[in-house]
Design a protein around this motif. Structure first.
Motif, PDB file in Angstrom:
ATOM      1  N   MET A   1       0.631  -1.288   0.153  1.00 17.88           N
ATOM      2  CA  MET A   1      -0.096   0.484   0.409  1.00 17.88           C
ATOM      3  C   MET A   1       0.852   1.466   0.024  1.00 17.88           C
ATOM      4  O   MET A   1       2.138   1.245   1.041  1.00 17.88           O
ATOM      5  N   LYS A   2       0.591   2.197  -0.886  1.00 22.86           N
ATOM      6  CA  LYS A   2       1.327   3.635  -1.014  1.00 22.86           C
ATOM      7  C   LYS A   2       1.104   4.269  -0.088  1.00 22.86           C
ATOM      8  O   LYS A   2      -0.425   4.555   0.601  1.00 22.86           O
ATOM      9  N   ILE A   3       1.713   4.993   0.772  1.00 20.02           N
ATOM     10  CA  ILE A   3       1.610   5.731   1.887  1.00 20.02           C
ATOM     11  C   ILE A   3       1.419   6.968   1.484  1.00 20.02           C
ATOM     12  O   ILE A   3       3.164   7.043   0.893  1.00 20.02           O
ATOM     13  N   TYR A   4       0.651   8.273   1.539  1.00 23.56           N
ATOM     14  CA  TYR A   4       1.398   9.542   0.852  1.00 23.56           C
ATOM     15  C   TYR A   4       1.176  10.454   2.118  1.00 23.56           C
ATOM     16  O   TYR A   4       0.527  10.488   2.994  1.00 23.56           O
ATOM     17  N   ARG A   5       1.491  11.445   2.089  1.00 21.54           N
ATOM     18  CA  ARG A   5       1.582  12.744   2.879  1.00 21.54           C
ATOM     19  C   ARG A   5       2.149  14.068   1.690  1.00 21.54           C
ATOM     20  O   ARG A   5       1.784  14.567   0.946  1.00 21.54           O
ATOM     21  N   GLY A   6       0.797  14.741   2.546  1.00 21.41           N
ATOM     22  CA  GLY A   6       0.386  15.515   2.685  1.00 21.41           C
ATOM     23  C   GLY A   6      -0.895  17.615   2.970  1.00 21.41           C
ATOM     24  O   GLY A   6      -0.520  16.571   4.365  1.00 21.41           O
ATOM     25  N   LYS A   7      -0.930  18.022   3.053  1.00 22.27           N
ATOM     26  CA  LYS A   7      -0.921  19.206   3.365  1.00 22.27           C
ATOM     27  C   LYS A   7      -2.650  19.331   2.579  1.00 22.27           C
ATOM     28  O   LYS A   7      -3.314  20.058   1.960  1.00 22.27           O
ATOM     29  N   ILE A   8      -3.446  19.467   3.383  1.00 24.38           N
ATOM     30  CA  ILE A   8      -4.893  19.299   3.156  1.00 24.38           C
ATOM     31  C   ILE A   8      -4.981  20.753   2.960  1.00 24.38           C
ATOM     32  O   ILE A   8      -4.706  22.260   4.100  1.00 24.38           O
ATOM     33  N   LEU A   9      -5.914  21.534   2.179  1.00 27.36           N
ATOM     34  CA  LEU A   9      -6.138  22.903   1.450  1.00 27.36           C
ATOM     35  C   LEU A   9      -7.759  23.240   1.447  1.00 27.36           C
ATOM     36  O   LEU A   9      -8.171  24.442   1.797  1.00 27.36           O
ATOM     37  N   ASN A  10      -8.201  21.802   0.983  1.00 24.80           N
ATOM     38  CA  ASN A  10      -9.814  22.624   0.975  1.00 24.80           C
ATOM     39  C   ASN A  10     -11.004  21.409   1.264  1.00 24.80           C
ATOM     40  O   ASN A  10     -10.396  20.020   0.908  1.00 24.80           O
ATOM     41  N   PHE A  11     -12.214  21.358   1.256  1.00 25.69           N
ATOM     42  CA  PHE A  11     -12.975  20.308   0.753  1.00 25.69           C
ATOM     43  C   PHE A  11     -14.045  20.539   0.542  1.00 25.69           C
ATOM     44  O   PHE A  11     -14.876  21.288   0.363  1.00 25.69           O
ATOM     45  N   GLN A  12     -14.499  20.173  -1.035  1.00 36.29           N
ATOM     46  CA  GLN A  12     -15.547  20.600  -2.142  1.00 36.29           C
ATOM     47  C   GLN A  12     -16.498  19.699  -2.140  1.00 36.29           C
ATOM     48  O   GLN A  12     -16.395  18.340  -1.574  1.00 36.29           O
ATOM     49  N   GLY A  13     -17.691  19.667  -1.150  1.00 35.62           N
ATOM     50  CA  GLY A  13     -18.915  18.903  -1.351  1.00 35.62           C
ATOM     51  C   GLY A  13     -19.825  19.154  -1.493  1.00 35.62           C
ATOM     52  O   GLY A  13     -20.152  20.284  -1.249  1.00 35.62           O
ATOM     53  N   SER A  14     -21.229  18.665  -1.159  1.00 32.40           N
ATOM     54  CA  SER A  14     -22.232  19.368  -1.348  1.00 32.40           C
ATOM     55  C   SER A  14     -23.341  17.979  -0.843  1.00 32.40           C
ATOM     56  O   SER A  14     -22.886  17.376  -0.609  1.00 32.40           O
ATOM     57  N   TRP A  15     -24.715  18.727  -0.160  1.00 32.46           N
ATOM     58  CA  TRP A  15     -25.855  18.261   0.940  1.00 32.46           C
ATOM     59  C   TRP A  15     -26.079  16.756   0.482  1.00 32.46           C
ATOM     60  O   TRP A  15     -25.565  15.555   0.308  1.00 32.46           O
ATOM     61  N   ALA A  16     -26.307  16.885  -1.035  1.00 32.07           N
ATOM     62  CA  ALA A  16     -27.153  15.920  -1.979  1.00 32.07           C
ATOM     63  C   ALA A  16     -26.152  14.918  -2.340  1.00 32.07           C
ATOM     64  O   ALA A  16     -26.555  13.786  -3.587  1.00 32.07           O
ATOM     65  N   SER A  17     -25.039  14.955  -2.734  1.00 32.53           N
ATOM     66  CA  SER A  17     -23.862  14.121  -2.994  1.00 32.53           C
ATOM     67  C   SER A  17     -23.333  13.500  -1.881  1.00 32.53           C
ATOM     68  O   SER A  17     -22.757  13.693  -0.866  1.00 32.53           O
ATOM     69  N   GLY A  18     -23.146  11.892  -1.979  1.00 32.48           N
ATOM     70  CA  GLY A  18     -22.271  11.103  -1.953  1.00 32.48           C
ATOM     71  C   GLY A  18     -20.792  11.240  -1.236  1.00 32.48           C
ATOM     72  O   GLY A  18     -19.984  10.682  -0.969  1.00 32.48           O
ATOM     73  N   ILE A  19     -20.716  11.556  -2.446  1.00 38.15           N
ATOM     74  CA  ILE A  19     -18.964  11.953  -2.909  1.00 38.15           C
ATOM     75  C   ILE A  19     -18.577  13.150  -2.853  1.00 38.15           C
ATOM     76  O   ILE A  19     -19.418  14.499  -3.444  1.00 38.15           O
ATOM     77  N   ALA A  20     -17.224  13.776  -2.300  1.00 33.70           N
ATOM     78  CA  ALA A  20     -17.082  15.006  -1.890  1.00 33.70           C
ATOM     79  C   ALA A  20     -15.741  14.788  -2.859  1.00 33.70           C
ATOM     80  O   ALA A  20     -14.712  13.612  -2.826  1.00 33.70           O
TER      81      ALA A  20
END
Length: 102
Positions: A1-20
């Motif tokens: 399994m590959k492990i990534y390292r990153g910085k969270i910049l934002n989250f984009q999603g909506s109420w109606a969507s199950g995927i963001a």
């Protein structure tokens, strides 16, 4: 399994969507990634870990996750966000696994 390292910049999603999308800057490649994720479980995990994420009306307008560094993986199929742990909470074993997976 590959492990990534990153910085969270934002989250984009909506109420109606199950995927963001969790917008992450990969700290090894400096690439900006839009990582698909399960909307509700990801928000709940970010809230539990960092706080100040879920706001009035069950929206994710809080800023508690922005700028946080994480180790993260894709799911077992490599298609969607699998999970994360804050870099500042990582064990020496996780650091070894991360370096080995590069």
């Amino acid at each position: 399994m590959k492990i990534y390292r990153g910085k969270i910049l934002n989250f984009q999603g909506s109420w109606a969507s199950g995927i963001a999308n969790l917008i992450i800057r990969d700290l090894d490649t400096n690439k900006l990634l839009a990582v698909p994720c399960d909307n509700s479980p990801t928000i709940r995990a970010l809230e539990a870990c960092f706080g100040n994420v879920i706001t009035e009306g069950h929206t994710a307008n809080g800023q508690g996750y922005k700028g946080k560094e994480i180790f993260w993986t894709y799911d077992e199929f490599g298609l969607i966000f699998g999970g994360f742990i804050p870099v500042d909470g990582a064990t020496p074993e996780l650091w070894k696994l991360y370096k080995k997976s590069k």
